[in-house]
Design an enzyme around this catalytic site. Sequence first.
Site, PDB file in Angstrom:
ATOM      1  N   GLY A 110       2.830   6.009   8.928  1.00  0.00           N
ATOM      2  CA  GLY A 110       4.259   6.233   8.708  1.00  0.00           C
ATOM      3  C   GLY A 110       5.105   5.027   9.112  1.00  0.00           C
ATOM      4  CB  SER A 126       2.752   1.546   6.254  1.00  0.00           C
ATOM      5  OG  SER A 126       1.475   1.614   6.765  1.00  0.00           O
ATOM      6  N   GLY A 127       4.887  -0.878   6.309  1.00  0.00           N
ATOM      7  CA  GLY A 127       5.988  -1.475   5.575  1.00  0.00           C
ATOM      8  C   GLY A 127       7.161  -1.834   6.461  1.00  0.00           C
ATOM      9  CG  ASP A 139      -0.331  -3.942   2.666  1.00  0.00           C
ATOM     10  OD1 ASP A 139       0.317  -3.476   1.711  1.00  0.00           O
ATOM     11  OD2 ASP A 139      -0.676  -3.276   3.664  1.00  0.00           O
ATOM     12  CG  HIS A 169      -0.486   0.321   2.497  1.00  0.00           C
ATOM     13  ND1 HIS A 169      -0.271  -0.633   3.471  1.00  0.00           N
ATOM     14  CD2 HIS A 169      -0.150   1.506   3.057  1.00  0.00           C
ATOM     15  CE1 HIS A 169       0.182  -0.037   4.557  1.00  0.00           C
ATOM     16  NE2 HIS A 169       0.261   1.263   4.333  1.00  0.00           N
TER      17      HIS A 169
HETATM   18  N1  ARG Z   1      -1.351   2.167   7.063  1.00  0.00           N
HETATM   19  C1  ARG Z   1      -0.533   2.877   7.972  1.00  0.00           C
HETATM   20  C2  ARG Z   1       0.603   3.566   7.240  1.00  0.00           C
HETATM   21  O1  ARG Z   1       0.441   3.897   6.117  1.00  0.00           O
HETATM   22  C3  ARG Z   1      -0.048   2.018   9.093  1.00  0.00           C
HETATM   23  C4  ARG Z   1      -1.164   1.500   9.870  1.00  0.00           C
HETATM   24  C5  ARG Z   1      -0.800   0.732  11.054  1.00  0.00           C
HETATM   25  N2  ARG Z   1      -1.805   1.033  11.995  1.00  0.00           N
HETATM   26  C6  ARG Z   1      -1.927   0.482  13.162  1.00  0.00           C
HETATM   27  N3  ARG Z   1      -2.833   0.909  13.959  1.00  0.00           N
HETATM   28  N4  ARG Z   1      -1.107  -0.475  13.518  1.00  0.00           N
HETATM   29  O2  ARG Z   1       1.631   3.903   7.786  1.00  0.00           O
END
Ligand code: ARG
Length: 419
Positions: free
Chosen positions: A367, A369-370, A273, A228
């Site tokens: 932030g 993510s990944g 993902d 994503h």
């Molecule tokens: N999708 C989010 C990103 O772009 C990270 C989400 C993780 N969220 C969580 N509550 N663990 O960084």
Amino acid sequence: MSSRPARVPSTSRFLNPYVVFFGVVAGVLILAVTIALLIHFLAFDKKSYFYSSSFQIPNVQYSDHLNSPATQEYRTLSGRIESVITTTFKESNLRNQFIRAHVVKLRPNSSGVMAEIVMKFKFSRNNNAASMKSRIESVLLQIPNKFENLEINPSTEITSLTDQDTVEMFNQECGAHPNLITLSEERVMGGIKAEEGDWPWQVSLQLNNVHFCGGILISKTWILTAAHCFRSHSDPHQWTATFGISIAFPAQRKRINTILIHNNYNFVTHENDIAVVKLDGAVPFTKNIHRVCLPEATQNVSPGSTAYVTGWGSQSFGGNTVRELQQGRVYIISNNVCNAPTSYNGAVLPGMLCAGVPQGGVDACRGDSGGPLVQQDSRRLWFLVGIVSWGQECGLADKPGVYTRVTAYRDWITQQTGI
Ligand code: ARG
């Protein structure tokens, strides 16, 4: 005209008993401190010494299972070798000098398996190198050639290693924290802010030089991350990767060459993902920058076990990303529990993994993510179990972080990267 004789300065001032007394005391003190320091450095101050050696394990047939530190076979055999060495030294006259032993590699050998070992000792500085070496070698001779059914032929040849040699030996392996590389005592983790080298595989993926996502170093050229991250920006030329805990002053920076996104990534369900990114050239591994271990596809991740998530993501829902790498300790939650009606109510699919703390408060956020979710194995190597993927807001009770389950994509990773 009378004149008094010129006053001759009296020497009695220099012989003032107080001055003499303090002078002597000061002199004695300085001498005593110097002698004490000298004795301390020569006899008591201990310095670390690293040695490598190879042991032959004749009755174990080498197999592919011994190729990767992720297999049970590798863990068991290395663990047993380490414990034979430890037991032998702990029962020898070097029990106070021996610190740790670690198997860095298992190799095939004409008559079975060859184990490459790093050992750490602490000696006071007045020992000479040659005598330390021969004392260690003579203890190695005492290693029983059969220990709990494991036959071992220790080589009595040991090589003394520089710090750089040790780093290079460990960098052939994966998942080593700098504290493991220096074979030091277990560190206490609990802080929020990471120290340099704490998470050597953590990458910052930057869009036009601004942090956008986390990433995970799995080789000198490949980074694992979330699909994503590239939803609206999939041109590799816009992206760079930085290494080191500071985004403002990264230890290294590399351009990105290729972005491979899972073909069946679904942004509605968050399914698959996962993506891999190829660097434009190899990143040189150091003590503080190197790859994490990947688990085997069959490895199970036990609910309740401890894991760490790291990243530069925001510290509360809606906040900004931060400049210094943060870490959070969370616990693995079974998909069953995570799919409860009050939790994610069925949205957590088999290729996903939940981790959090019961009352909330510790979680990944925007932030992150990944980035990596990692666990430590019995030999203190760090394994990747999850990739930060999604969650409802951040840190809410009953709404833990949801991660891409790495074991489910282990074969996909191999297909894309050969790793
Ligand atoms: N999708 C989010 C990103 O772009 C990270 C989400 C993780 N969220 C969580 N509550 N663990 O960084």
